[in-house]
Scaffold this motif. Structure first.
Motif: not given
Lengths: 360, 360
Positions: B30-40, B240-242, B288-296
């Motif tokens: 109800k809260l989140f959506e997966p990232i689609p497999d193909t580019a929008p 949401g998705v992100n 999304r990908n927050v682990e890869l994006n320090p610092p915060y």
């Protein structure tokens, strides 16, 4: 055939250009070699998929510099002919390095590296470049600051501490250097980058296809340019597989170019050898992919390839080329652009809470 | 089977975790959506191979900046989670942009862009970023200098003149915008980059696999972290998705973080709206990908993801998380790292003698 004589005549006429090509090709083959189709191996440093993968990550990772701003690719951009397209590379804090970046493409075939030839091979070049990152790369009187890779240096220390602090890198070093009890070292990082750089070669240039026998690979102007290149004496220094990169020459053998092209405060190889005879002596530039790598000369002040040809002919050979002649030589030089490496961007391992952080 | 009751019991026990997953998954869906497999696709901007190829070259080309130093990829590094891993991005002349770079990965799914939400879509973001290149990106009191993409601007002028001066780019614009009598424009450049950026998505994250029904895609600590993320209220904004990127919130709803995390001289969205209620209001960060994006945070002062979770819980929700709780939420956030885009470096067309040159 009803007209055997005519047929023979036509055959001879058709062969005419080929005969001319054959003669030019015979001279050219004595001077030049094509870029090989596969990456060469470094002596004593066998390439493995793990070393290559590590080297590629390190090549693109700006975090091995103290500021986390400058990667190998910042000055050696594989999308831009392996250089950076600027008159002077920019070091930390936007300081000018004082000399133009040289292409990494086909660098494995050069006998020395840097404009002053201070590095003997790819690994040595890497060791010296990373150490120059703290901003010390800027030119001091007579030439750049020279670092000894064995010395302590804050940039070197940061690189090693950073790599030790990223679990993904520790893992990659263990895989690239199996059996090494202490694989995360400055030296091993340079070894891996050097191995990756051996793959940055550009076979398939029109000139190479022509050297191998394909007459149609070069246009008429390019063939005329090649003949001029040889006859006027350019190939005296610009020869071999890279058309240069193998020897040193004074910039201004016959005439000194003006100080806007040959700045008086960069003494070239003298900074390395301290031999007065080496003042204003530089490594002969390789000419592979030269079209992709303006501006020209160590000072990066000439943006037009044709103009660069004219400057060289005058300064090194005392030859005044006509507009047509320099145009043809420039056309020939454009035939040295080979297939650019297809490189998929690596995904660098993330920092964790304890990884050393960038310094301002 | 000799013990049907025992068999049933064992089946129920085995299904236990799955039942728990199902309940958690029902809330999560109800809260989140997966990232689609193909580019929008962008509205009104169909993707074509020619537009994509042009957009990719422009994304990596530093020569569209006046200094020829700064490409999109300088601050949005596709090998490093789509950001630059620094507390503040560095603009021309090593000036600090004043805020951390935000990831370009999955940016197509955000409702606004920039920390103050000043851009409405990818194209708008590109238009505004290129204009900020002359060095004006540094923060002035209250927030960054805001440019109107329609205004005259030296960086914009250089970008267009440069592109018009490179034959290979003129050709690429003609192919990307067929039928356009004047294809080499600032607007078309941004359109092509935006189209390329739609491809920079990261499907396949463990969280998304789990959302789609794969119980084993998340570890127990990650599932517990997800439950805490929802129960403590994080998902009130990060959804949401992100898991964010769709709304604005004051940084410090309950408690103001100290000035080292929330610098008092960056007023956030107020710089755009001039509405006093928007002081210290920022766009809710996508996770999304927050682990890869320090610092915060916009100030980039917190390097530890777990610490960042604790700061947020306290500042936004008035919740003091235990060490175990913040650890589990951080574990969950690491499950948002998806498949990073596989990008082959483009080869940018060379400058010619008449191409506008870099400005110091």
């Amino acid at each position: 055939m009803r007209f055997p004589l005519l047929a023979s005549l036509l055959a001879v006429l058709a062969a005419g250009p080929a005969l001319a090509d054959d003669s030019l090709r015979d001279s050219a083959k004595k001077l030049f070699e094509p870029i090989p189709d596969t990456a060469p191996q470094l002596p004593g440093e066998p390439s493995t998929p793990e070393k290559l993968a590590l080297g590629k990550m390190l090549y693109f990772d700006p975090r091995i510099s103290e500021s986390h701003e400058l990667s190998c690719s910042a000055c050696h951009d594989l999308g831009m002919g392996g250089g950076d397209g600027r008159a002077s590379s920019t070091a930390r804090s936007w300081q000018l390095a004082g000399r133009k970046s040289q292409t990494v493409l086909n660098a494995v075939f050069n006998k020395t590296l840097f404009f002053d030839g201070r590095a003997s091979d790819l690994k040595d070049q890497v060791l010296r470049s990373v150490m120059a990152f703290p901003g010390a790369m800027q030119k001091t009187r007579g030439g750049p600051t020279i670092f000894n890779p064995a010395d302590a240096n804050p940039a070197k220390a940061h690189a090693v501490e950073f790599l030790k602090g990223v679990p993904g890198y520790v893992d990659a070093f263990n895989k690239a250097f199996p059996g090494d009890p202490n694989p995360v070292t400055y030296d091993n990082a340079a070894r891996a980058i050097a191995v990756f750089e051996t793959t940055l070669i550009t076979p398939g240039a029109p000139f190479d296809l022509w050297l191998k026998g394909d007459d149609a690979a070069l246009g008429e102007s390019q063939k005329a340019g090649l003949k001029l290149f040889v006859d006027k004496g350019c190939s005296g220094c610009h020869n071999g597989v890279n058309l240069g990169g193998a020897s040193f020459e004074r910039f201004g053998v016959v005439h000194n170019p003006g100080p806007e092209i040959l700045p008086t405060d960069d003494w070239g190889r003298y900074a390395i050898t301290k031999n007065l005879a080496d003042k204003y002596v530089f490594r002969v530039q390789e000419l592979r992919n030269v079209e992709l790598n303006p501006p020209y000369f160590h000072s990066g002040r000439v943006w037009d390839l044709k103009k660069a040809v004219e400057v060289m002919a005058d300064a090194q050979l005392g030859v005044q080329l006509s507009d047509e002649e320099s145009g043809k030589i420039a056309d020939f030089l454009k035939s040295l652009t080979g297939r650019q490496p297809e490189v998929t961007l690596p995904h660098m391992p993330p920092m964790v809470a304890t990884t050393p952080r960038p310094q301002p």
